[in-house]
Design a protein around this motif. Sequence first.
Motif, short mmCIF file in Angstrom:
data_model
loop_
_atom_site.label_atom_id
_atom_site.label_comp_id
_atom_site.label_asym_id
_atom_site.label_seq_id
_atom_site.Cartn_x
_atom_site.Cartn_y
_atom_site.Cartn_z
N GLU A 68 9.43 5.26 -13.00
CA GLU A 68 9.83 4.13 -12.14
C GLU A 68 10.70 3.16 -12.92
O GLU A 68 11.66 2.62 -12.43
N HIS A 92 1.01 9.09 -4.75
CA HIS A 92 0.56 9.05 -3.37
C HIS A 92 -0.73 9.87 -3.30
O HIS A 92 -0.90 10.84 -4.02
N GLU A 141 0.84 -1.19 0.00
CA GLU A 141 0.00 0.00 0.00
C GLU A 141 0.88 1.25 0.00
O GLU A 141 1.86 1.34 0.72
N LYS A 142 0.54 2.21 -0.82
CA LYS A 142 1.33 3.45 -0.85
C LYS A 142 1.00 4.33 0.34
O LYS A 142 -0.15 4.38 0.79
N ASP A 143 2.04 5.03 0.83
CA ASP A 143 1.79 5.98 1.91
C ASP A 143 0.86 7.08 1.43
O ASP A 143 0.88 7.46 0.26
N THR A 144 0.09 7.59 2.36
CA THR A 144 -0.78 8.72 2.03
C THR A 144 -0.35 9.91 2.90
O THR A 144 0.19 9.72 3.99
N LYS A 183 4.31 10.38 -7.84
CA LYS A 183 4.52 9.03 -7.32
C LYS A 183 3.19 8.36 -7.00
O LYS A 183 3.17 7.26 -6.41
#
Length: 686
Positions: A531, A43, A2-5, A41
Amino acid sequence: MEKDTFTVTAALPYANGPLHLGHIAGVYLPADIFVRFLRMKEHDVAFICGSDEHGAAITLRAKKEGISPQEIVDKYHDIIKNSFHQFHIDFDIFHRTSLPIHHETSADFFKTLEANGSFTKENSEQYYDEEYKQFLADRYITGTCPKCQNDNAYGDQCEKCGSDLSPTELIDPKSTLSGKTPILKATSHWYLPMNDHEEWLREWIQNGILDGEKQHDPKKWRNQVIGQCMSWINGGLKPRAMTRDLDWGVKVPLPDAEGKVLYVWLDAPIGYISATKQWAKDNNLDWKKFWCKKEAGNRKLIHFIGKDNIVFHAIIFPILLKSHGDFILPENVPAYEFLNLEGDKFSTSRNWAVWLHEYLAAYPNKVDELKYVLTSIAPESKDSEFTWKEYQQRINSELADVYGNFVNRTLVLSQKYYQGIVPQPLEFSSVDEDVMATIEKVPAKISALIYAYKIREAQSEMMQLARIGNKYLADQEPWKVIKTDPTRVQTVIYVALQITNMLSAVTMPFLSVKAKELQEMLQVNYTLWPESPLVLEAGHQLGTPKILFEKIEDELVMNEKAKLETTIEQTTKYPKMKDAINFDDFAKLDMRMGKIISAQKVEKADKLLHLIVDTGIDQRTIVSGIAEHFSPEEVIGKTVLVLLNLEPRKIRGVESQGMILMAENEDGKLSFLSAESGFGPGPSVG
RNA sequence: GGCGAGGUAGCUCAGUUGGUUAGAGCGCAGGAUUCAUAACCCUGAGGCCGAGAGUUCAAAUCUCUCUCUCGCUACCA
């Protein structure tokens, strides 16, 4: 994974003046770059700001200019909002703390804290002015001192005998607002017992542990932030009043709190939350997703601020958030040092500043150029300095000569040899392969730096890519090789174009306008952070090359420097004339020449000298705040102007019986006043 | 006065847990080159790492003292 928010905030600018380059370099620009990068990215990010429109400074200014506080904040909110927009600092919302949704949010926040016992309430009977319908701060009450019968004592202190008083001790109290006798009324002020929070703050700031869990990596916090916080905590936190007797601000949402507002430093950071609410509402989102533990999960809250705000964002606001219970705490508080201007501090009052809105008006097409310069000198770890000369040098020798020129020569060669079509590469030499490998590593390098809040260094990595490109072309000399081995040139131009292509992508967070122009020239469109290797395919049709960065002429530098010099001359250096007084008022002053017969520093005070002055009628003690300008030795023996009949006042435990009158120039330098004919002590002045 | 952060090349700044000859960009000097925005590329000069003392085989880096700058704080009638 999971990507940081993220919820990213930039310090709320105070709406009593426009923004200057110092504000931009040290808060808003890095925050904007950080957010643009996060977005690329992919996010999930909310970027929040707004103007801070409460506080005593604005009411004082309004009073001075004879207009309402609302008029002041309206004016500056608009100027600030506009300049952000034109400068392409794109918040999701630029809100303001004078709007109802903010008042409601702050009031609710306060009520929750009040209800769950986070505040201590100090009940007291306090004087209340019935005509002005407000409680009176101690200084707004005068009366007769119970100890020395001086009939002009203040509510907190009698300046004649130096004794500390409370307003209720005064005999025959009067309100300085209406002049009438105030009545005693029960009231309360709410205090935040910060001293109860030292333990978890220490654990949280030093070790990054919150409620027994790792919340952040303290190594990512800047030294000065941790140092400053620990200094406060180790010095012992003290309860701090969260309410004030003022009529401009968020009303304390409780009965019996008439005439009281929330402390501006309580309501301002809540402005981040109310701004988020408004934005979420406008976009059909749930605001809690950005702030509340339950809904936000491990969303990261980041406060970009200047170093003068550290305590509020890293201690007081976190205490409030934690006490409330629903909220997440900041994951980092990247604080910036200050930017100076041409060897001196930015100063609003002396007009020693480059104002953003004026810059934008004069050079509307030089937005990214300024961004580049400000990022390269951003005061990340220590104070830094902006000069117009350096502005010119950075733009000319880096942006234009290195970056712009590389792009231009690559595209011009592509046009010349291949009519703007990406050529088919043939065999890659080892140099080609090295270069290709290096390009591919650049995005990861830059991204690691930005995640670590090293934005200045990140930008310089971007520039490094253009340098690699220039060197590559110089080494390969396609303009020579074309005559002997034209097929080799296909590969060289192909590689050079790959560099340009990558450049156009990684420039996006820093210089969004120019990056888009470059992408337009390449006929590509990158909105995501690269990426995997970016490839500009052979056969792709390029657009038309044009000059990306124009050089800055010497003339601009000279004009701007001249402008700084002249504005500083034109600025009214000296305060306006005070209200007229009559002769009787004047005659009350007892001024004489006095001779300083002894002088010594007051202990533990930087500014104070303890003087004994011969006035011709007596020898008296005067404490004067001139120690930073004069040493004791150099003032002894001077004959100076003294005001004798000023009420005595205790300063640092010493009773001062009068005042040395000084002249102060625009630089804050002080000068004694003496009699031209060389009089000794005694002669009166009038 | 108390506390915090800094002091590294002419300028703007990097230097990770102490380890060869202290790095980068700009600026400066010399050279090479001409595709390109009098641009680029190469080479070089330039530093007692604020001062002093200590710890260590070894210190820009750790400890102490001093000094200067900035900030917070007390105090400036």
